[in-house]
Design a protein around this motif. Structure first.
Motif: not given
Length: 299
Positions: A94-113
């Motif tokens: 999560r990266l604050a672009l402005l004090d009221c606007l944020q970039f959110v990289a919310y999904k990624d990862g590796y799974a073992w099922i």
């Protein structure tokens, strides 16, 4: 598998120990300066970031932080997925672009099922978006935000991925001194016309959370998560994908879970959290029980 899990957790701990900034609001803002009012927020007024359902649960604050996640999920023995377990390791930015606007990289990862239906490992889909905190009242501890994101289906369908979807969300958070509550709702629209493997359902989720600032280093947390299929699309599976993927039926059978956990703060920039989660509904779905652990470090 155990070696991989230990490596993920060790990397998260090392990264967290290197951080040095406020844990509640962004000290680093890409364009401009941090919100001036945020500097005067007492420590006991600081909210715990969501712990459970990490892909979907989102608060209203503009922060710059990295969150390392590990999930252990146990499938119910009486479900169609036929018992088994899953492990997921992920990192969010999560990266604050402005004090009221944020970039959110919310999904990624590796799974073992490892289950009767799936016995594979592979990459999760990638999801990112932006959050606009349109209301920030630091003095009265009241915050609200909206966001939009997109998930790109580049993950492995062997682990129930490979889905494209558009996401809209809104959130509200309110504090009462040391006690803090918040919630958000998500709406997901599948953007693939057809998925011959599992389907392309439209669905929504909601998340309610509460925490209490006991002292500078400890806060207990209680959270509730709900998942509802709005339109099953081309799904061939009789149960929904909860926060794994946009597949499944069950418009009349929502899944609701409860998580109980805590956050420990060894320093102002680091939060180490864990929660145990279990279902409150008894439909035929993917939920047996889950353990979520994460480390948040802010900058």
């Amino acid at each position: 598998m155990n070696t991989k899990i230990r490596a993920l957790l060790s990397a998260g701990v090392l990264a967290a120990c290197a951080a040095s900034a406020s844990a509640q609001h962004a000290n680093f803002v890409l364009f401009g300066d941090p919100a001036a009012e945020a500097k005067d927020v007492p420590k006991e007024n600081q909210f715990v970031h969501p712990v459970s359902s990490p892909y979907f649960s989102e608060n209203s604050f503009i922060t710059s932080d990295v969150r390392a996640w590990f999930l252990y999920h146990d499938f119910p023995s009486d479900s169609l997925i036929d018992d088994g377990e899953a492990y997921i390791g992920a990192v969010q930015l999560r990266l604050a672009l402005l004090d009221c606007l944020q970039f959110v990289a919310y999904k990624d990862g590796y799974a073992w099922i490892d289950s009767g239906l799936v016995d594979e490992d592979g990459l999760m889909d990638i999801g990112a978006g932006v959050k606009w905190a349109f209301f920030q009242d630091f003095e009265n501890q009241f915050h609200a935000a909206i966001g939009v994101g997109y998930e790109i289906g580049i993950g492995d369908d062997d682990v129930l991925q490979d889905d494209d979807e558009l996401r809209f969300w809104t959130s509200v958070d309110k504090g009462f001194g040391k006690f803090h509550i918040g919630g958000n709702a998500n709406f997901f629209i599948a953007t693939t016309d057809e998925d011959e493997d599992f389907g392309n359902s439209d669905y929504m989720s909601w998340h309610i959370r509460a925490d209490y600032w006991v002292c500078e280093w400890f806060s207990p947390v209680v959270e509730f998560n709900g998942y509802h299929v709005l339109s099953a699309g081309d799904s061939i599976l009789p149960f929904q994908g909860i926060d794994v993927g946009n597949f499944g039926e069950g418009e009349d059978d929502p899944v609701v879970s409860m998580a109980i956990g805590a956050e420990i703060r060894p320093c102002s920039s680091v939060g180490i959290r864990a929660a145990g989660e279990f279902p409150l509904t008894d439909e035929d779905d993917l939920y047996g029980w889950r353990l979520t652990a994460s480390i948040v470090f802010s900058f």
